[in-house]
Write a protein that holds these residues in place. Sequence first.
Motif, PDB file in Angstrom:
ATOM      1  N   MET A 192       0.844  -1.188   0.000  1.00  0.00           N
ATOM      2  CA  MET A 192       0.000   0.000   0.000  1.00  0.00           C
ATOM      3  C   MET A 192       0.886   1.248   0.000  1.00  0.00           C
ATOM      4  SD  MET A 192      -3.429  -0.399   0.343  1.00  0.00           S
ATOM      5  CE  MET A 192      -4.268  -1.950   0.352  1.00  0.00           C
ATOM      6  N   PRO A 193       0.404   2.306  -0.631  1.00  0.00           N
ATOM      7  CA  PRO A 193       1.139   3.568  -0.580  1.00  0.00           C
ATOM      8  C   PRO A 193       1.246   4.095   0.845  1.00  0.00           C
ATOM      9  CG  PRO A 193      -0.507   3.600  -2.324  1.00  0.00           C
ATOM     10  CD  PRO A 193      -0.729   2.353  -1.522  1.00  0.00           C
ATOM     11  N   SER A 194       2.062   5.109   1.017  1.00  0.00           N
ATOM     12  CA  SER A 194       2.293   5.717   2.326  1.00  0.00           C
ATOM     13  C   SER A 194       0.989   6.111   3.005  1.00  0.00           C
ATOM     14  CB  SER A 194       3.168   6.962   2.134  1.00  0.00           C
ATOM     15  OG  SER A 194       3.175   7.733   3.306  1.00  0.00           O
ATOM     16  N   GLN A 195       0.972   6.002   4.331  1.00  0.00           N
ATOM     17  CA  GLN A 195      -0.227   6.373   5.078  1.00  0.00           C
ATOM     18  C   GLN A 195      -0.191   7.823   5.550  1.00  0.00           C
ATOM     19  OE1 GLN A 195      -1.597   3.538   8.009  1.00  0.00           O
ATOM     20  NE2 GLN A 195      -0.612   1.895   6.892  1.00  0.00           N
ATOM     21  N   ASP A 196       0.807   8.635   5.089  1.00  0.00           N
ATOM     22  CA  ASP A 196       0.824  10.041   5.500  1.00  0.00           C
ATOM     23  C   ASP A 196      -0.378  10.774   4.920  1.00  0.00           C
ATOM     24  OD1 ASP A 196       3.322   8.851   5.182  1.00  0.00           O
ATOM     25  OD2 ASP A 196       4.283  10.639   4.454  1.00  0.00           O
ATOM     26  N   LYS A 197      -0.844  10.324   3.750  1.00  0.00           N
ATOM     27  CA  LYS A 197      -1.973  10.958   3.071  1.00  0.00           C
ATOM     28  C   LYS A 197      -3.086   9.926   2.929  1.00  0.00           C
ATOM     29  CE  LYS A 197      -0.047  11.877  -0.842  1.00  0.00           C
ATOM     30  NZ  LYS A 197       0.271  12.417  -2.174  1.00  0.00           N
ATOM     31  N   PRO A 198      -4.308  10.417   2.839  1.00  0.00           N
ATOM     32  CA  PRO A 198      -5.395   9.467   2.585  1.00  0.00           C
ATOM     33  C   PRO A 198      -5.230   8.840   1.209  1.00  0.00           C
ATOM     34  CG  PRO A 198      -6.220  11.729   2.543  1.00  0.00           C
ATOM     35  CD  PRO A 198      -4.777  11.790   2.945  1.00  0.00           C
ATOM     36  N   LEU A 199      -5.593   7.580   1.106  1.00  0.00           N
ATOM     37  CA  LEU A 199      -5.614   6.903  -0.182  1.00  0.00           C
ATOM     38  C   LEU A 199      -6.883   7.309  -0.923  1.00  0.00           C
ATOM     39  CD1 LEU A 199      -4.733   3.251   0.938  1.00  0.00           C
ATOM     40  CD2 LEU A 199      -3.157   5.015   0.101  1.00  0.00           C
ATOM     41  N   ILE A 200      -6.789   7.434  -2.229  1.00  0.00           N
ATOM     42  CA  ILE A 200      -7.981   7.565  -3.058  1.00  0.00           C
ATOM     43  C   ILE A 200      -8.294   6.151  -3.515  1.00  0.00           C
ATOM     44  CG2 ILE A 200      -9.003   8.522  -5.149  1.00  0.00           C
ATOM     45  CD1 ILE A 200      -7.063  10.897  -4.850  1.00  0.00           C
ATOM     46  N   VAL A 201      -9.467   5.662  -3.109  1.00  0.00           N
ATOM     47  CA  VAL A 201      -9.834   4.263  -3.338  1.00  0.00           C
ATOM     48  C   VAL A 201     -11.022   4.192  -4.290  1.00  0.00           C
ATOM     49  CG1 VAL A 201     -10.552   2.103  -2.251  1.00  0.00           C
ATOM     50  CG2 VAL A 201      -9.051   3.690  -1.001  1.00  0.00           C
ATOM     51  N   LEU A 202     -10.789   3.614  -5.465  1.00  0.00           N
ATOM     52  CA  LEU A 202     -11.868   3.398  -6.423  1.00  0.00           C
ATOM     53  C   LEU A 202     -12.680   2.190  -5.987  1.00  0.00           C
ATOM     54  CD1 LEU A 202     -13.259   4.095  -9.113  1.00  0.00           C
ATOM     55  CD2 LEU A 202     -11.728   2.424 -10.180  1.00  0.00           C
ATOM     56  N   ILE A 203     -13.979   2.361  -5.907  1.00  0.00           N
ATOM     57  CA  ILE A 203     -14.892   1.266  -5.589  1.00  0.00           C
ATOM     58  C   ILE A 203     -15.363   0.697  -6.926  1.00  0.00           C
ATOM     59  CG2 ILE A 203     -17.018   0.592  -4.417  1.00  0.00           C
ATOM     60  CD1 ILE A 203     -16.664   3.318  -2.798  1.00  0.00           C
ATOM     61  N   ALA A 204     -14.968  -0.532  -7.220  1.00  0.00           N
ATOM     62  CA  ALA A 204     -15.277  -1.158  -8.506  1.00  0.00           C
ATOM     63  C   ALA A 204     -16.223  -2.330  -8.303  1.00  0.00           C
ATOM     64  CB  ALA A 204     -13.990  -1.637  -9.174  1.00  0.00           C
ATOM     65  N   GLY A 205     -17.317  -2.313  -9.036  1.00  0.00           N
ATOM     66  CA  GLY A 205     -18.294  -3.383  -8.957  1.00  0.00           C
ATOM     67  C   GLY A 205     -19.369  -3.165  -9.991  1.00  0.00           C
ATOM     68  N   PRO A 206     -20.401  -3.979  -9.970  1.00  0.00           N
ATOM     69  CA  PRO A 206     -21.458  -3.866 -10.970  1.00  0.00           C
ATOM     70  C   PRO A 206     -22.151  -2.506 -10.943  1.00  0.00           C
ATOM     71  CG  PRO A 206     -21.668  -5.913  -9.747  1.00  0.00           C
ATOM     72  CD  PRO A 206     -20.617  -5.090  -9.052  1.00  0.00           C
ATOM     73  N   TYR A 207     -22.345  -1.951 -12.131  1.00  0.00           N
ATOM     74  CA  TYR A 207     -23.142  -0.728 -12.301  1.00  0.00           C
ATOM     75  C   TYR A 207     -24.293  -1.054 -13.263  1.00  0.00           C
ATOM     76  CZ  TYR A 207     -24.582   3.999 -13.374  1.00  0.00           C
ATOM     77  OH  TYR A 207     -25.337   5.140 -13.552  1.00  0.00           O
ATOM     78  N   LEU A 208     -23.984  -1.319 -14.518  1.00  0.00           N
ATOM     79  CA  LEU A 208     -25.018  -1.727 -15.473  1.00  0.00           C
ATOM     80  C   LEU A 208     -25.233  -3.238 -15.474  1.00  0.00           C
ATOM     81  CD1 LEU A 208     -24.303   0.455 -18.640  1.00  0.00           C
ATOM     82  CD2 LEU A 208     -26.022   0.808 -16.874  1.00  0.00           C
ATOM     83  N   SER A 209     -24.210  -3.976 -15.082  1.00  0.00           N
ATOM     84  CA  SER A 209     -24.270  -5.437 -15.139  1.00  0.00           C
ATOM     85  C   SER A 209     -25.464  -5.989 -14.372  1.00  0.00           C
ATOM     86  CB  SER A 209     -22.997  -6.044 -14.546  1.00  0.00           C
ATOM     87  OG  SER A 209     -21.878  -5.622 -15.274  1.00  0.00           O
ATOM     88  N   GLY A 210     -26.144  -6.925 -15.018  1.00  0.00           N
ATOM     89  CA  GLY A 210     -27.259  -7.611 -14.373  1.00  0.00           C
ATOM     90  C   GLY A 210     -28.526  -6.789 -14.261  1.00  0.00           C
ATOM     91  N   THR A 211     -28.571  -5.641 -14.921  1.00  0.00           N
ATOM     92  CA  THR A 211     -29.743  -4.771 -14.794  1.00  0.00           C
ATOM     93  C   THR A 211     -30.702  -4.869 -15.959  1.00  0.00           C
ATOM     94  OG1 THR A 211     -28.729  -2.864 -15.891  1.00  0.00           O
ATOM     95  CG2 THR A 211     -28.373  -3.092 -13.488  1.00  0.00           C
ATOM     96  N   GLY A 212     -30.227  -5.349 -17.107  1.00  0.00           N
ATOM     97  CA  GLY A 212     -31.073  -5.343 -18.292  1.00  0.00           C
ATOM     98  C   GLY A 212     -31.478  -3.930 -18.677  1.00  0.00           C
ATOM     99  N   GLY A 213     -30.740  -2.943 -18.163  1.00  0.00           N
ATOM    100  CA  GLY A 213     -31.052  -1.547 -18.465  1.00  0.00           C
ATOM    101  C   GLY A 213     -32.171  -0.958 -17.623  1.00  0.00           C
ATOM    102  N   ALA A 214     -32.687  -1.717 -16.671  1.00  0.00           N
ATOM    103  CA  ALA A 214     -33.782  -1.223 -15.826  1.00  0.00           C
ATOM    104  C   ALA A 214     -33.263  -0.150 -14.876  1.00  0.00           C
ATOM    105  CB  ALA A 214     -34.402  -2.369 -15.039  1.00  0.00           C
ATOM    106  N   PRO A 215     -33.815   1.066 -14.958  1.00  0.00           N
ATOM    107  CA  PRO A 215     -33.315   2.164 -14.126  1.00  0.00           C
ATOM    108  C   PRO A 215     -33.290   1.857 -12.630  1.00  0.00           C
ATOM    109  CG  PRO A 215     -34.772   3.024 -15.820  1.00  0.00           C
ATOM    110  CD  PRO A 215     -34.859   1.512 -15.883  1.00  0.00           C
TER     111      PRO A 215
END
Length: 133
Positions: A1-24
């Motif tokens: 992990m990068p240094s802990q002097d600064k906060p990490l910028i953490v990308l949250i990666a997971g399903p967004y459109l997947s499994g939705t069939g486009g349903a809002p």
Amino acid sequence: MPSQDKPLIVLIAGPYLSGTGGAPHKIAANRARLESFALPIYQRGHLPMVGEWLALPIIHAAGGREQGDAVFQAHQYPVAARLLERCDAVLRIPGESRGADLDVARARELGLPVVQSVDELPLRQAVPAAARA
């Protein structure tokens, strides 16, 4: 992990459109699930990021009208790729997602840590408000 002097910028990666069939309502549920990890990441002393927070305004400005349309496809992944160049880590949450898998692959190319749980992120001491003044 990068240094802990600064906060990490953490990308949250997971399903967004997947499994939705486009349903809002299903897309909204996926987004809410991604966002549900923001506070726990913040509470560990870091800055959470969901790619759609950056991509959707760009997509809309470029003329995108529907989730998954041609404009969405032309911008969604390139925005994520640029964002990853500024991130320090990726949290990959469960669920099938081509986009999240691309994010993980790109993160690994960049040498970024990929974690499966918020608890894997280092606990950073919060800077007291009085010390910032």
